[in-house]
Scaffold this motif. Structure first.
Motif, PDB file in Angstrom:
ATOM      1  N   TRP A 102       0.840  -1.193   0.000  1.00  0.00           N
ATOM      2  CA  TRP A 102       0.000   0.000   0.000  1.00  0.00           C
ATOM      3  C   TRP A 102       0.878   1.247   0.000  1.00  0.00           C
ATOM      4  CZ3 TRP A 102      -5.076  -0.584  -0.754  1.00  0.00           C
ATOM      5  CH2 TRP A 102      -5.663  -1.806  -0.431  1.00  0.00           C
ATOM      6  N   ASN A 103       0.541   2.198  -0.873  1.00  0.00           N
ATOM      7  CA  ASN A 103       1.230   3.488  -0.918  1.00  0.00           C
ATOM      8  C   ASN A 103       0.271   4.591  -0.490  1.00  0.00           C
ATOM      9  OD1 ASN A 103       3.728   2.496  -2.104  1.00  0.00           O
ATOM     10  ND2 ASN A 103       2.534   2.175  -3.966  1.00  0.00           N
ATOM     11  N   TYR A 104       0.786   5.607   0.199  1.00  0.00           N
ATOM     12  CA  TYR A 104      -0.043   6.701   0.710  1.00  0.00           C
ATOM     13  C   TYR A 104       0.541   8.032   0.257  1.00  0.00           C
ATOM     14  CZ  TYR A 104      -0.702   2.662   3.712  1.00  0.00           C
ATOM     15  OH  TYR A 104      -0.883   1.385   4.172  1.00  0.00           O
ATOM     16  N   ASN A 105      -0.280   8.806  -0.434  1.00  0.00           N
ATOM     17  CA  ASN A 105       0.162  10.104  -0.956  1.00  0.00           C
ATOM     18  C   ASN A 105      -0.582  11.233  -0.244  1.00  0.00           C
ATOM     19  OD1 ASN A 105       1.785   8.779  -2.949  1.00  0.00           O
ATOM     20  ND2 ASN A 105      -0.048   8.481  -4.199  1.00  0.00           N
ATOM     21  N   TYR A 106       0.160  11.980   0.569  1.00  0.00           N
ATOM     22  CA  TYR A 106      -0.385  13.174   1.230  1.00  0.00           C
ATOM     23  C   TYR A 106      -0.129  14.351   0.291  1.00  0.00           C
ATOM     24  CZ  TYR A 106       0.001  10.137   5.367  1.00  0.00           C
ATOM     25  OH  TYR A 106      -0.089   9.096   6.258  1.00  0.00           O
ATOM     26  N   GLU A 107      -1.043  14.558  -0.630  1.00  0.00           N
ATOM     27  CA  GLU A 107      -0.776  15.486  -1.730  1.00  0.00           C
ATOM     28  C   GLU A 107      -0.604  16.927  -1.253  1.00  0.00           C
ATOM     29  OE1 GLU A 107      -3.845  14.853  -4.567  1.00  0.00           O
ATOM     30  OE2 GLU A 107      -3.164  12.835  -5.097  1.00  0.00           O
ATOM     31  N   ASP A 108      -1.380  17.364  -0.256  1.00  0.00           N
ATOM     32  CA  ASP A 108      -1.251  18.739   0.233  1.00  0.00           C
ATOM     33  C   ASP A 108       0.098  18.984   0.882  1.00  0.00           C
ATOM     34  OD1 ASP A 108      -3.757  19.252  -0.670  1.00  0.00           O
ATOM     35  OD2 ASP A 108      -4.754  18.992   1.274  1.00  0.00           O
ATOM     36  N   ALA A 109       0.674  17.923   1.467  1.00  0.00           N
ATOM     37  CA  ALA A 109       1.967  18.067   2.141  1.00  0.00           C
ATOM     38  C   ALA A 109       3.123  17.599   1.263  1.00  0.00           C
ATOM     39  CB  ALA A 109       1.965  17.280   3.448  1.00  0.00           C
ATOM     40  N   ASN A 110       2.816  17.089   0.062  1.00  0.00           N
ATOM     41  CA  ASN A 110       3.835  16.593  -0.852  1.00  0.00           C
ATOM     42  C   ASN A 110       4.668  15.482  -0.199  1.00  0.00           C
ATOM     43  OD1 ASN A 110       5.188  16.462  -3.314  1.00  0.00           O
ATOM     44  ND2 ASN A 110       6.742  17.947  -2.687  1.00  0.00           N
ATOM     45  N   VAL A 111       3.971  14.542   0.433  1.00  0.00           N
ATOM     46  CA  VAL A 111       4.624  13.437   1.133  1.00  0.00           C
ATOM     47  C   VAL A 111       4.030  12.127   0.633  1.00  0.00           C
ATOM     48  CG1 VAL A 111       4.868  12.264   3.365  1.00  0.00           C
ATOM     49  CG2 VAL A 111       5.192  14.747   3.213  1.00  0.00           C
ATOM     50  N   SER A 112       4.884  11.147   0.372  1.00  0.00           N
ATOM     51  CA  SER A 112       4.440   9.807  -0.031  1.00  0.00           C
ATOM     52  C   SER A 112       5.160   8.777   0.818  1.00  0.00           C
ATOM     53  CB  SER A 112       4.747   9.557  -1.512  1.00  0.00           C
ATOM     54  OG  SER A 112       3.992  10.442  -2.334  1.00  0.00           O
ATOM     55  N   THR A 113       4.414   7.791   1.313  1.00  0.00           N
ATOM     56  CA  THR A 113       4.992   6.743   2.151  1.00  0.00           C
ATOM     57  C   THR A 113       4.434   5.394   1.728  1.00  0.00           C
ATOM     58  OG1 THR A 113       3.268   6.931   3.836  1.00  0.00           O
ATOM     59  CG2 THR A 113       5.240   8.318   4.100  1.00  0.00           C
ATOM     60  N   GLU A 160       0.344  17.207  17.147  1.00  0.00           N
ATOM     61  CA  GLU A 160       1.733  17.674  17.197  1.00  0.00           C
ATOM     62  C   GLU A 160       2.676  16.618  16.604  1.00  0.00           C
ATOM     63  OE1 GLU A 160      -0.374  17.649  19.707  1.00  0.00           O
ATOM     64  OE2 GLU A 160      -0.766  19.804  19.943  1.00  0.00           O
ATOM     65  N   GLU A 161       2.461  15.363  16.966  1.00  0.00           N
ATOM     66  CA  GLU A 161       3.305  14.295  16.435  1.00  0.00           C
ATOM     67  C   GLU A 161       3.097  14.138  14.935  1.00  0.00           C
ATOM     68  OE1 GLU A 161       3.644  11.255  20.248  1.00  0.00           O
ATOM     69  OE2 GLU A 161       1.866  11.190  18.951  1.00  0.00           O
ATOM     70  N   TYR A 162       1.870  14.327  14.494  1.00  0.00           N
ATOM     71  CA  TYR A 162       1.576  14.228  13.060  1.00  0.00           C
ATOM     72  C   TYR A 162       2.309  15.310  12.281  1.00  0.00           C
ATOM     73  CZ  TYR A 162      -1.099  14.326   8.699  1.00  0.00           C
ATOM     74  OH  TYR A 162      -1.469  14.328   7.375  1.00  0.00           O
ATOM     75  N   GLN A 163       2.285  16.530  12.787  1.00  0.00           N
ATOM     76  CA  GLN A 163       2.979  17.625  12.107  1.00  0.00           C
ATOM     77  C   GLN A 163       4.486  17.396  12.102  1.00  0.00           C
ATOM     78  OE1 GLN A 163       1.367  20.170  10.400  1.00  0.00           O
ATOM     79  NE2 GLN A 163       3.469  20.350   9.614  1.00  0.00           N
ATOM     80  N   ASP A 164       5.019  16.904  13.227  1.00  0.00           N
ATOM     81  CA  ASP A 164       6.456  16.595  13.282  1.00  0.00           C
ATOM     82  C   ASP A 164       6.806  15.510  12.273  1.00  0.00           C
ATOM     83  OD1 ASP A 164       6.772  18.449  15.288  1.00  0.00           O
ATOM     84  OD2 ASP A 164       6.711  16.977  16.919  1.00  0.00           O
ATOM     85  N   TRP A 165       5.913  14.519  12.134  1.00  0.00           N
ATOM     86  CA  TRP A 165       6.166  13.435  11.182  1.00  0.00           C
ATOM     87  C   TRP A 165       6.160  13.956   9.753  1.00  0.00           C
ATOM     88  CZ3 TRP A 165       2.978  11.343   7.346  1.00  0.00           C
ATOM     89  CH2 TRP A 165       3.419  10.156   6.770  1.00  0.00           C
ATOM     90  N   LEU A 166       5.217  14.833   9.424  1.00  0.00           N
ATOM     91  CA  LEU A 166       5.165  15.430   8.094  1.00  0.00           C
ATOM     92  C   LEU A 166       6.449  16.221   7.810  1.00  0.00           C
ATOM     93  CD1 LEU A 166       1.516  16.770   7.647  1.00  0.00           C
ATOM     94  CD2 LEU A 166       2.556  14.779   6.542  1.00  0.00           C
ATOM     95  N   ASP A 167       6.880  17.011   8.793  1.00  0.00           N
ATOM     96  CA  ASP A 167       8.103  17.808   8.608  1.00  0.00           C
ATOM     97  C   ASP A 167       9.308  16.895   8.392  1.00  0.00           C
ATOM     98  OD1 ASP A 167       6.570  20.065   9.010  1.00  0.00           O
ATOM     99  OD2 ASP A 167       7.085  20.264  11.127  1.00  0.00           O
ATOM    100  N   GLU A 168       9.354  15.779   9.116  1.00  0.00           N
ATOM    101  CA  GLU A 168      10.458  14.844   8.967  1.00  0.00           C
ATOM    102  C   GLU A 168      10.454  14.203   7.578  1.00  0.00           C
ATOM    103  OE1 GLU A 168      12.120  10.684  10.970  1.00  0.00           O
ATOM    104  OE2 GLU A 168      10.429  11.773  11.875  1.00  0.00           O
TER     105      GLU A 168
END
Length: 239
Positions: free
Chosen positions: A134-145, A224-232
């Motif tokens: 499974w792939n996950y694309n957070y398009e607003d944050a430009n993050v894919s995992t 807070e942890e979610y935002q830190d994870w996105l930044d990472e």
């Protein structure tokens, strides 16, 4: 007890079941979706138990009362009784239909009509299934995992589920989530995680020899942890 009293008691009992027909979010569940579904299941169980007890009680009573009757006679026409059980059945169906519609038409269970508005604080994730991950694309944050879907607690989440090759199905039982992944189509589900934790995610549609290994996790964290994870993740992608 006369047939008239029996009919009245039956109607009164069935009408009382309507008290359980208004689905409400129960406490102690891990998402709004799971709470709605489990609440409906509980309400239907509360309705089924007294009906079952009543029917089985009448059956046992009848068998016991006429156990020594060597010359049974056919039941005579009783319009009051027939009207009573017809009305009782209609009431049961109405109550079940009302309770079910309140849940099945809810946007946290049914497919939401549209994505969230810009003014709504929500998270949108494209979930892409492929053989066998499974792939996950957070398009607003430009993050894919891949593998682990990270979501914030207490925020509305829109999952746009699709497939890269053939049919798959996203299923997270503990959060009450299930949606088909179809190539070329995005099927959207909405939920709101309410408890922190890690939940099993897997494919619920047989998709080949690697189907049983098509697993993942949903990790619900604080905002807070979610935002830190996105930044990472953004930092790792830019380096």
């Amino acid at each position: 007890m006369s047939s008239k009293r029996t009919a009245f008691a039956t109607l009164l009992g069935i009408a009382g079941l309507a008290l359980f027909a208004d689905p409400a979010l129960a406490q102690g569940y891990d998402s709004t979706t799971e709470a709605l579904i489990q609440s409906l299941n509980t309400q239907l169980l509360y309705m089924a138990i007294p009906i079952t007890v009543l029917v089985e009680g009448i059956l046992v009573y009848t068998v016991w009362k006429y156990r020594k009757n060597d010359d049974p006679k056919p039941t005579k026409e009783n319009r009051r009784l027939e009207i009573s059980w017809t009305i009782a059945t209609a009431l049961v169906l109405l109550v079940v239909g009302y309770a079910s519609y309140g849940v099945m038409a809810n946007e946290y269970v049914a497919k939401p009509e549209e994505a969230y508005s810009p003014s709504e604080e929500a998270v949108e994730v494209e979930v892409v299934g492929q053989k066998y991950l499974w792939n996950y694309n957070y398009e607003d944050a430009n993050v894919s995992t891949t593998g682990t879907l990270v979501l914030p607690r207490g925020k509305n989440v829109y999952l746009h589920v699709t497939s890269k090759d053939w049919l798959h199905a996203l299923h997270v039982p503990e959060l009450g989530l299930k949606q088909d992944a179809v190539p070329g189509t995005h099927n959207t589900i909405k939920t709101k995680p309410t408890s922190l934790g890690t939940y099993q995610l897997y494919c619920a549609e047989y998709c080949g020899v690697g189907h049983s290994k098509m697993l993942g996790e949903v990790q619900v964290v604080t905002q807070e942890e979610y935002q830190d994870w996105l930044d990472e993740q953004q930092g790792n992608s830019s380096s």
